[in-house]
Design an enzyme around this catalytic site. Structure first.
Site, PDB file in Angstrom:
ATOM      1  N   HIS A 267      -2.186   2.523   3.374  1.00  0.00           N
ATOM      2  CA  HIS A 267      -1.100   1.539   3.237  1.00  0.00           C
ATOM      3  C   HIS A 267      -1.174   0.489   4.351  1.00  0.00           C
ATOM      4  CE1 HIS A 267       1.225   3.828   0.148  1.00  0.00           C
ATOM      5  NE2 HIS A 267       0.652   4.854   0.727  1.00  0.00           N
TER       6      HIS A 267
ATOM      7  N   ASN B 191       6.328   5.520  -3.671  1.00  0.00           N
ATOM      8  CA  ASN B 191       5.289   4.706  -4.305  1.00  0.00           C
ATOM      9  C   ASN B 191       5.819   4.096  -5.590  1.00  0.00           C
ATOM     10  OD1 ASN B 191       3.283   5.170  -2.413  1.00  0.00           O
ATOM     11  ND2 ASN B 191       2.283   6.796  -3.573  1.00  0.00           N
TER      12      ASN B 191
ATOM     13  N   TYR C  72       3.579  11.753   9.325  1.00  0.00           N
ATOM     14  CA  TYR C  72       4.132  10.420   9.593  1.00  0.00           C
ATOM     15  C   TYR C  72       4.534  10.264  11.053  1.00  0.00           C
ATOM     16  CZ  TYR C  72       3.810   9.429   4.664  1.00  0.00           C
ATOM     17  OH  TYR C  72       3.321   9.214   3.412  1.00  0.00           O
TER      18      TYR C  72
END
Ligand code: HDE
Length: 695
Positions: free
Chosen positions: A78, A151, A365
């Site tokens: 991304h 998404n 993350y």
């Protein structure tokens, strides 16, 4: 530091090459980072006019030092993305199912930041890659930041996060050659995917038009995993999140995507920027699918398996609020690039499920932010800082900006309420849902995750004929780029477990002489799953042309009344007109008025418009018929099934572009009175019958 744009500043250049900055009035004086005023930003300090540089040149050294460190690592996945600010507004209270702050009161507004992205390409890659789009939402709630990092596709390639590095390595550039960029059309990707039957459902989605959206504004978003809502009494309800675009879904066709990437690699970010700047604020409704344990137990698939979805026809999507993006960033780097989304950012009233993909993401993350942003204090960066009060004892580290005041930096302590700092609160603090968990510690995939083909088939059979054709074409395109025949054949062996028609079309498109045997399947494909119309883009059109753009190809002598009528009709619909002319200087219309151009032909090819109007004068039409970009403008619009309005003067251009004998119901002779009707026709977005007829 703030400064007026350089264009606004007077910078007289003296004959000797010296440049003097006139600073005065409201123009601030240029300084170093330490605040020292700079007298000369054009020449470094040197010994004599032709001598060596001086090490003591503090301004030069600071400037170069900072420049050398302007980059931070791009996101591993991304990397290319674009963000905007806005808010979420609740339609109703959901306090019966969740204690989450944004849903406690009808009308409550929660500030939001959203970043859209592609997955595979590097930061500078093109916008129209065939790829999944990230749809990451940060909600700055009154009870902390809540990130829904989703998404535009509701399922994922893999079931267990441990395979993520393999998936991404296979999808991105091959390690020896470092190409292809932002494309899955290569051996490594299809090799890996064809060895991972669990990916087949997602493969159907990425080979569909969902992977080439017309704009971020016209795509859906999904939280993908099953999450939990938890109400004030501690009752849990499973939830799946959906973002539904107010203006409906829309995608481009592949040949168009390829050309947009050349004409405007920033097509999606420009679209978002321009829409917001012009007050056409993109909007999505938040939908929730709510279900309980009993439904989860009775459902055909495991709700913890991220390669599966729950058809909307089975559990309806309840629309509970809207997300509006109404402000562009002031600075791309400070906001969009430094935004740190973390799936583990949740708030009271929301909790995780045991989806093994989600569990893995909760590690990844936070970890990735440390690498990208350089230290543990990235929540001090304004874009990541909560907008509610924070009190904790975490301190120091790189770039610490808000260390707690006072003496207490630990707890428990006995410094009393005034000095002792914050305390935990069992009543209002976040509590994990006390799910019962038991079992053997082992590396195992649940049996309930074993069906890899049934929902892939369900997705395929739920598409319109046009969409199915696009899927077969996409597979043929991608697999034709695969050099190893064995990999192509292996993919087809999976398709045979999905749909014979699709497998046959791909075999034919690849020129495979022999159909392979179907791949061995852990579970036989179910053929009884019902068609789910919600999965099709074309069956869910919003019947509006709002937010879209028409490109009008004009020449000197263009009928001004036609242009004005079209512009008025589009404005009424909430759509835009752009003028494309032989030169960017514009044209002189039939009534002698000047018509400014937005683009020169070639700079504004028809692929960047949703529909076109071909409005040259008689002489102009003959003249531009000799120009290749003008012929492409028409031929592409026609080939991409766009609606085409035209004037009489367009005839020679049509002829030279090779479309004259094919004029169909998607081509409309424009009149002043008929401009409104043309715009209404455009609500269908494309004249797909043309594609069908072309076979
Ligand atoms: Fe991500 N993903 N992901 N992902 N993902 C990242 O985090 C990861 C997955 C998604 O605009 C990274 O900050 C793992 C699913 C979005 O900044 C990283 C797994 C979904 C974004 C990461 C997944 C996503 C990311 C890289 C397998 C849809 C961009 C930079 C379990 C539900 C967010 C970063 C933005 C970004 C890890 C799978 C969505 C490396 C381990 C499934 C939208 O942490």
């Amino acid at each position: 530091m703030k400064n007026k744009s350089f264009a606004d500043q007077k910078v007289p250049v003296a004959p000797g090459g010296e440049v003097h900055q006139e600073a005065g009035g409201d123009v601030p004086v240029l300084t170093t980072q330490q605040g020292v005023r700079i007298s000369d930003d054009q020449n470094s300090l040197r010994i004599g006019s032709r001598g060596p540089g001086a090490l003591e040149d503090l301004h030069f050294r600071e400037k170069l030092f900072h420049f050398d460190h302007e980059r931070i690592p791009e996101r591993v996945v991304h990397a290319r993305g674009y963000g905007a600010h806005g808010y979420f507004e609740a339609y109703e209270s959901l306090s019966d199912v969740t204690a989450a702050d944004p849903f406690q009161k009808k009308g409550r507004k929660t500030p939001a930041f959203v970043r859209f992205s592609t997955v595979a390409g590097n930061k500078g890659s093109v916008d129209l890659a065939r790829d999944v789009r990230g749809f990451a939402v940060k909600l700055y709630t009154q009870e902390g930041n809540w990130d829904i990092v989703g998404n535009n596709i509701p399922v994922f390639f893999i079931q267990d996060a441990i395979k993520f590095p393999d998936l991404i390595h296979a999808a991105k550039q091959e390690p020896d050659s470092d190409f292809p960029q932002a494309q899955t059309a290569h051996d490594n990707f299809w090799d890996f995917i064809s060895l991972m039957p669990e990916a087949m459902h997602m493969v159907m989605w990425i080979m569909s038009d969902r992977a080439i959206p017309r704009s971020f504004r016209f795509m859906e978003g999904f939280g993908v995993h099953t999450f939990r809502f938890v109400n004030a009494k501690g009752k849990s309800t499973f939830v799946k999140f959906h973002w539904k675009p107010k203006l409906g879904m829309q995608s481009v066709v592949w040949n168009e995507a390829v050309k947009i990437n050349g004409a405007d690699p920033d097509f999606h970010r420009r679209d978002l920027w321009n829409a917001i700047q012009s007050g056409e604020f993109p909007e999505w409704e938040l939908g929730v699918q709510l279900f309980d344990q009993a439904f989860a137990d009775s459902f055909d698939f495991d709700v913890l398996d991220a390669t599966k979805l729950i058809p909307e026809e089975l559990v309806p999507v309840r629309r509970v609020g809207r997300l509006v993006l109404d402000r562009c960033v002031d600075n791309f780097f400070a906001e969009t690039e430094q935004a740190a989304f973390c799936t583990n950012n949740i708030i009271p009233g929301v909790d995780f499920s045991n989806d093994p993909l989600l569990q893995g993401r909760n590690f990844s993350y936070l970890d990735t932010q440390l690498k990208r942003l350089g230290g543990p204090n990235f929540t001090h960066i304004p874009i990541n800082a909560p907008k509610c009060p924070m009190h904790h004892f975490q301190q120091d580290g790189h770039m610490a900006m808000h260390n707690p005041k006072g003496r207490a930096n630990y707890e428990p302590n006995s410094w009393g309420s005034a000095e002792g700092g914050p305390r935990e609160c069992p009543e209002t603090g976040f509590r994990s849902f006390p799910a019962e968990e038991a079992g053997r510690k082992e590396r195992v995939r649940s049996e309930t995750f074993a069906d890899h083909y049934s929902q892939a088939r369900q997705f395929y059979i739920s598409q319109t004929e046009t969409e199915q054709r696009h899927m077969a074409e996409a597979l043929v395109f991608e697999l034709s780029k695969v050099q190893q025949p064995a990999i192509r054949t292996r993919v087809v062996s999976h398709l045979l477990n999905i749909d014979d028609g699709l497998a046959g079309a791909v075999c034919k498109g690849l020129g495979l002489r022999e159909k392979p045997k179907p791949a061995p399947a852990a579970r036989k494909t179910r053929r009884d799953l019902e068609i789910s119309p919600a999965l099709s883009i074309l069956l869910n059109r919003a019947d509006t042309f709002r937010g879209r753009k028409v490109g009008a190809l004009v020449t000197d002598g263009v009928d001004r009344k036609l242009v004005d009528a079209l512009r008025r009709a589009l404005k009424k619909e909430g759509a835009m007109l752009e003028i494309v002319a032989p030169t960017v200087g514009g044209v002189e219309a039939s009534d002698g008025s000047r018509l400014e151009a937005d683009e020169k032909i070639g700079g504004g090819p028809s692929v960047v418009y949703d529909a076109v109007a071909i409005l040259p004068s008689k002489e102009g039409g003959e003249e531009i018929a000799g120009m290749a970009p003008a012929r492409d403008f028409v031929a592409d619009a026609f080939a991409h099934a766009k609606f085409i309005a035209y004037s009489d003067g367009a005839a020679p251009l049509f002829e030279k572009a090779g479309v004259v004998s094919d004029l169909d119901d998607g081509c409309v002779k424009l009149t002043v009175a008929g401009a409104g009707a043309f715009v209404q026709t455009c609500r269908k977005l494309r004249f797909w019958e043309r594609e069908q007829n072309a076979g």
